[in-house]
Motif scaffolding. Structure first.
Motif, PDB file in Angstrom:
ATOM      1  N   ASP A   1       2.048   7.693  14.944  1.00 33.43           N
ATOM      2  CA  ASP A   1       0.883   8.231  15.636  1.00 33.43           C
ATOM      3  C   ASP A   1      -0.127   7.117  15.846  1.00 33.43           C
ATOM      4  N   ALA A   2      -0.892   7.227  16.947  1.00 34.09           N
ATOM      5  CA  ALA A   2      -1.875   6.182  17.252  1.00 34.09           C
ATOM      6  C   ALA A   2      -2.971   6.119  16.202  1.00 34.09           C
ATOM      7  N   SER A   3      -3.344   7.264  15.618  1.00 35.49           N
ATOM      8  CA  SER A   3      -4.388   7.263  14.598  1.00 35.49           C
ATOM      9  C   SER A   3      -3.964   6.520  13.344  1.00 35.49           C
ATOM     10  N   VAL A   4      -2.659   6.356  13.137  1.00 37.47           N
ATOM     11  CA  VAL A   4      -2.154   5.621  11.984  1.00 37.47           C
ATOM     12  C   VAL A   4      -2.215   4.117  12.236  1.00 37.47           C
ATOM     13  N   PHE A   5      -1.871   3.697  13.448  1.00 35.98           N
ATOM     14  CA  PHE A   5      -1.781   2.259  13.745  1.00 35.98           C
ATOM     15  C   PHE A   5      -3.135   1.658  14.138  1.00 35.98           C
ATOM     16  N   ALA A   6      -4.104   2.486  14.548  1.00 35.95           N
ATOM     17  CA  ALA A   6      -5.405   1.937  14.954  1.00 35.95           C
ATOM     18  C   ALA A   6      -6.085   1.164  13.827  1.00 35.95           C
ATOM     19  N   PRO A   7      -6.228   1.709  12.605  1.00 35.14           N
ATOM     20  CA  PRO A   7      -6.860   0.899  11.548  1.00 35.14           C
ATOM     21  C   PRO A   7      -6.049  -0.319  11.147  1.00 35.14           C
ATOM     22  N   ILE A   8      -4.716  -0.256  11.288  1.00 33.76           N
ATOM     23  CA  ILE A   8      -3.892  -1.418  10.942  1.00 33.76           C
ATOM     24  C   ILE A   8      -4.168  -2.567  11.904  1.00 33.76           C
ATOM     25  N   LEU A   9      -4.114  -2.281  13.218  1.00 35.34           N
ATOM     26  CA  LEU A   9      -4.343  -3.332  14.207  1.00 35.34           C
ATOM     27  C   LEU A   9      -5.781  -3.850  14.141  1.00 35.34           C
TER      28      LEU A   9
ATOM     29  N   ALA B   1       7.764  -3.313  11.911  1.00 36.32           N
ATOM     30  CA  ALA B   1       8.781  -3.568  10.885  1.00 36.32           C
ATOM     31  C   ALA B   1       8.434  -2.851   9.589  1.00 36.32           C
ATOM     32  N   ALA B   2       7.165  -2.899   9.191  1.00 34.23           N
ATOM     33  CA  ALA B   2       6.757  -2.191   7.981  1.00 34.23           C
ATOM     34  C   ALA B   2       6.926  -0.682   8.147  1.00 34.23           C
ATOM     35  N   PHE B   3       6.625  -0.173   9.336  1.00 33.01           N
ATOM     36  CA  PHE B   3       6.809   1.268   9.573  1.00 33.01           C
ATOM     37  C   PHE B   3       8.283   1.653   9.487  1.00 33.01           C
ATOM     38  N   GLY B   4       9.159   0.808  10.031  1.00 32.54           N
ATOM     39  CA  GLY B   4      10.591   1.104   9.948  1.00 32.54           C
ATOM     40  C   GLY B   4      11.096   1.139   8.516  1.00 32.54           C
ATOM     41  N   ILE B   5      10.663   0.176   7.718  1.00 33.17           N
ATOM     42  CA  ILE B   5      11.091   0.160   6.313  1.00 33.17           C
ATOM     43  C   ILE B   5      10.528   1.369   5.568  1.00 33.17           C
ATOM     44  N   ALA B   6       9.249   1.711   5.832  1.00 33.09           N
ATOM     45  CA  ALA B   6       8.658   2.876   5.179  1.00 33.09           C
ATOM     46  C   ALA B   6       9.341   4.169   5.606  1.00 33.09           C
ATOM     47  N   SER B   7       9.810   4.240   6.867  1.00 36.14           N
ATOM     48  CA  SER B   7      10.512   5.433   7.329  1.00 36.14           C
ATOM     49  C   SER B   7      11.833   5.621   6.596  1.00 36.14           C
TER      50      SER B   7
ATOM     51  N   GLU C   1       0.835  -1.192   0.000  1.00 37.60           N
ATOM     52  CA  GLU C   1       0.000   0.000   0.000  1.00 37.60           C
ATOM     53  C   GLU C   1       0.879   1.255   0.000  1.00 37.60           C
ATOM     54  N   SER C   2       0.268   2.392  -0.268  1.00 37.67           N
ATOM     55  CA  SER C   2       0.994   3.655  -0.273  1.00 37.67           C
ATOM     56  C   SER C   2       1.457   4.007   1.132  1.00 37.67           C
ATOM     57  N   ALA C   3       2.737   4.352   1.276  1.00 39.75           N
ATOM     58  CA  ALA C   3       3.267   4.724   2.589  1.00 39.75           C
ATOM     59  C   ALA C   3       2.579   5.962   3.131  1.00 39.75           C
ATOM     60  N   GLU C   4       2.259   6.894   2.263  1.00 32.22           N
ATOM     61  CA  GLU C   4       1.560   8.112   2.710  1.00 32.22           C
ATOM     62  C   GLU C   4       0.183   7.783   3.253  1.00 32.22           C
ATOM     63  N   ARG C   5      -0.516   6.876   2.589  1.00 28.39           N
ATOM     64  CA  ARG C   5      -1.875   6.542   3.013  1.00 28.39           C
ATOM     65  C   ARG C   5      -1.900   5.695   4.272  1.00 28.39           C
ATOM     66  N   VAL C   6      -0.948   4.753   4.407  1.00 30.62           N
ATOM     67  CA  VAL C   6      -0.963   3.825   5.535  1.00 30.62           C
ATOM     68  C   VAL C   6      -0.324   4.444   6.771  1.00 30.62           C
ATOM     69  N   PHE C   7       0.860   5.018   6.629  1.00 24.52           N
ATOM     70  CA  PHE C   7       1.608   5.516   7.784  1.00 24.52           C
ATOM     71  C   PHE C   7       1.676   7.039   7.843  1.00 24.52           C
TER      72      PHE C   7
ATOM     73  N   ARG D   1      12.446   4.334   3.491  1.00 26.34           N
ATOM     74  CA  ARG D   1      12.157   4.504   2.071  1.00 26.34           C
ATOM     75  C   ARG D   1      11.487   5.840   1.769  1.00 26.34           C
ATOM     76  N   ASP D   2      10.511   6.225   2.594  1.00 20.02           N
ATOM     77  CA  ASP D   2       9.770   7.480   2.395  1.00 20.02           C
ATOM     78  C   ASP D   2       9.751   8.236   3.715  1.00 20.02           C
ATOM     79  N   SER D   3      10.861   8.781   4.086  1.00 22.24           N
ATOM     80  CA  SER D   3      11.005   9.383   5.411  1.00 22.24           C
ATOM     81  C   SER D   3      10.096  10.580   5.613  1.00 22.24           C
ATOM     82  N   GLY D   4       9.787  11.334   4.581  1.00 20.27           N
ATOM     83  CA  GLY D   4       8.994  12.537   4.759  1.00 20.27           C
ATOM     84  C   GLY D   4       7.503  12.314   4.765  1.00 20.27           C
ATOM     85  N   LEU D   5       7.047  11.084   4.501  1.00 14.47           N
ATOM     86  CA  LEU D   5       5.620  10.833   4.340  1.00 14.47           C
ATOM     87  C   LEU D   5       5.019  10.006   5.462  1.00 14.47           C
ATOM     88  N   VAL D   6       5.787   9.614   6.460  1.00 14.45           N
ATOM     89  CA  VAL D   6       5.271   8.771   7.531  1.00 14.45           C
ATOM     90  C   VAL D   6       5.382   9.509   8.851  1.00 14.45           C
ATOM     91  N   ARG D   7       4.549   9.101   9.784  1.00 17.70           N
ATOM     92  CA  ARG D   7       4.583   9.675  11.130  1.00 17.70           C
ATOM     93  C   ARG D   7       4.125   8.603  12.104  1.00 17.70           C
TER      94      ARG D   7
END
Length: 637
Positions: free
Chosen positions: A122-130, A106-112, A30-36, A114-120
């Motif tokens: 935050d709990a609002s990011v991980f809530a839909p994932i979990l 692990a996916a967040f670390g790789i996305a950070s 998925e898109s790193a911007e959209r997911v993380f 690969r796309d360091s400026g587009l991820v953050r």
């Protein structure tokens, strides 16, 4: 316990590593911007990877001893019967914990990287994932319980399929909202509840060993057979729903149609090739008249409105609206479905913005678009209008007229009429860009555009938008009877000159209607009775019968109850003839009365004659005869 865990180490480690890697890859697809970054509204690939991996995990965990050939060996060891179950359950929970926490990190670390400026972070990011990955727990528990059943392999597969379809379909239907979203707390609670129930079923089944020559113990019938029969009944209800819909559509295909001829409405049927239209009377019988189809004829079908959204299905949950991107000079303003606002620049950076200097988030389901000369957003909770100010890099409030509460931003289709040309000129005084759909702010009292930082009323825009929406027929508020209904024409508000009641009249029409009614008898009795007291729901409507819901055809519900009662009485006599005890007879009678033909089929499969056969006690063996007696004087030493 430590030795049992050591025995299970291969599948625990293998599934933990392979499953976490698969889920991490699915998240990175998925898109790193959209997911993380802004937060995902839905996660299709992780959802399907999670439930598939969960089924494999539960199946291997429950059948690993059979694969190794150590189940009988463990049964003969001085171990409590609950200890192997507890060891397997602990292994499953460890693997699920790795999937839930290690894979997203692990996916967040790789996305950070690969796309360091587009991820953050935050709990609002991980809530839909979990919440999306919670399906791994329910599917693993379903496969785990099915693999533990004291039954042949094919019966385990049938039980797993029934539990999976019923659980996922019901949870998705009950947690869905009217706007197509899925409530996160209800969805998570539903799948966790399914997991707890299935692990409890597995615990009850693990205490018993499969023996086709012994009657099933009462705890197995209550804790194992009851969930199986109930799940099969739900699945059969969904299958019968689709079969019945096809029968109803076949009936509608043979119903006559209505055409306007010389100012009069005429019932007709087309021939097989569609080259001629034959006139029929009010009883749907041919009159002998016919005509050839002409271009531009007004034709009305004898068809009823059915809600296809009530069909059985499940998919990845959609937690909120999709994020909306609105173009600005240096990038885009992004409004996430959960309410967060961001600025996405062309250089690949993502920074937070919001309402006012404090960057307060919007309410979920808020809307944003280019309205007039500004990027405007309407907060769904407060009804306030905000516009994005590039000079301060955040939204500023737009004053609304006194007593006005804005609802949302929506688009209106502009045609070439004089009214729409005047409205477009009010929206775009400097000239439009030629678009047919333009956005405006919908308020309770009118439609507005944003000009020079203020809301400007566009006269008549809201009324025209409402008329255009009303012109798009959306069907009745409630689903009506699909077999018998009345068509009144014309339907444009003028006096009615034609009225016809569509109902089965000919042999061909009664064939399709009778097929749909016979299929109603296959449904679970408890759902038939419950559905006859409520209107057709939009959620989980596939569980109820279109022919008997909301008090329709009580005689059909009575016939279904009568058939179930006769089947229960006959099956009880069969069990008594086989030698089953009274408790077994009572249990199956109650199950057949509640669940109908499904319980009959399950009973015929489970309660075989050999389980209740009376076996005569064997005669004692004859004493051994000494052929060569031992002489007294012989020395044995």
């Amino acid at each position: 316990m430590s030795l049992l865990l050591r025995k299970d180490r291969p599948w625990v480690v293998g599934f933990a590593v392979a499953g976490a890697a698969a889920i991490a890859i699915a998240l990175l697809v998925e898109s790193a911007e959209r997911v993380f970054g802004v937060g995902a509204d839905r996660l299709e690939a992780p959802f399907h990877v999670a439930w598939i991996a969960g089924l494999l995990l539960g199946g291997v965990a429950s059948c690993f001893d059979e694969i190794l050939g150590t189940r009988e060996f463990l049964a003969q060891r001085p171990l409590p019967r609950s200890q192997p179950y507890a060891a397997r359950l602990l292994g499953v929970l460890v693997v699920l914990g790795v999937w839930w926490f290690v894979a997203p990190l692990a996916a967040f670390g790789i996305a950070s990287i690969r796309d360091s400026g587009l991820v953050r972070f935050d709990a609002s990011v991980f809530a839909p994932i979990l919440a999306t990955l919670v399906v791994a727990a329910s599917s693993a528990a379903i496969a785990f319980a099915a693999g533990t059943l004291p039954a042949p392999w094919w019966q385990r597969l049938v039980a797993a399929a029934a539990w999976f379809g019923a659980a996922f379909g019901i949870v998705h239907a009950l947690s869905s909202t009217t706007n197509g979203r899925v409530g996160l707390p209800g969805y998570v609670f539903g799948h966790v509840f399914v997991a707890v129930v299935m692990f409890a079923v597995a615990r009850a089944a693990s205490r018993h060993v499969a023996d086709p020559d012994r009657a099933l113990p009462a705890p197995v019938r209550r804790a194992v057979l009851l969930p199986v029969v109930a799940a099969l009944a739900v699945v059969v209800a969904a299958v019968v729903r689709e079969m019945q819909s096809e029968a109803i559509r076949s009936l509608e295909a043979v119903y006559p149609k209505v055409a306007r001829r010389s100012g009069e409405f005429v019932l007709f049927r087309s021939d097989e090739r569609g080259t001629a239209r034959r006139v029929v009377d009010s009883e749907h019988r041919p009159t002998g008249g016919s005509w050839k189809p002409e271009a531009g004829e007004d034709v009305w079908w004898g068809r009823q409105w059915l809600w296809y959204g009530t069909s059985f299905f499940f998919e990845e949950p959609r937690w909120c609206a999709s994020s909306n991107h609105t173009r600005i000079d240096r990038g885009w303003v992004v409004l996430a479905g959960m309410g967060g606002a961001f600025v996405r620049t062309f250089d690949g950076s993502l920074r937070a913005t919001g309402r006012g200097p404090e960057h307060a988030p919007f309410a979920p389901e808020s809307t944003i678009d280019q309205v007039g000369d500004a990027v405007a957003a309407v907060d769904a909770a407060t009804g306030e209008v905000w516009r994005f100010d590039p000079s301060v890099d955040h939204f500023v409030r737009v004053a609304s007229p006194a007593g006005e509460r804005c609802e949302r931003i929506e688009s209106h289709y502009f045609d070439d009429s004089a009214e729409d040309r005047a409205a477009r000129k009010a929206l775009f005084p400097e000239g439009s860009d030629g678009k047919r759909y333009d956005a405006f702010v919908r308020g309770r009292n009118g439609g507005y555009t944003v000009r020079s930082g203020s809301l400007v009323l566009v006269p008549g825009l809201l009324e025209r938008a409402d008329r255009r929406r009303a012109a798009r027929w959306s069907g009745p508020a409630q689903e009506t009877d699909p077999l018998v209904f009345t068509l009144e024409l014309p339907a444009d508000g003028s006096p009615v000159t034609f009225r016809h009641e569509f109902r089965p009249r000919t042999a061909g029409e009664w064939f399709h209607a009778g097929t749909a009614m016979l299929q109603s008898l296959l449904r679970p009795t408890v759902l038939q009775v419950a559905g006859s007291f409520v209107p057709m729901p939009r959620r989980a409507g596939w569980m109820f019968d279109r022919l008997t819901v909301d008090g329709r055809r009580p005689w059909l519900v009575f016939v279904g109850c009568l058939v179930a009662g006769v089947a229960a009485w006959r099956f009880g006599r069969r069990l008594r003839a086989l030698g089953a005890d009274r408790a077994t007879q009572r249990w199956w009678r109650a199950a057949i009365v509640c669940f109908g033909p499904v319980a009959v089929v399950v009973g015929l499969v489970v309660e075989r004659p050999r389980r209740h056969a009376r076996r005569a006690a064997g005669e004692p063996a004859a004493p051994p005869r000494i052929v060569t007696p031992l002489e007294p004087q012989e020395s044995v030493a």
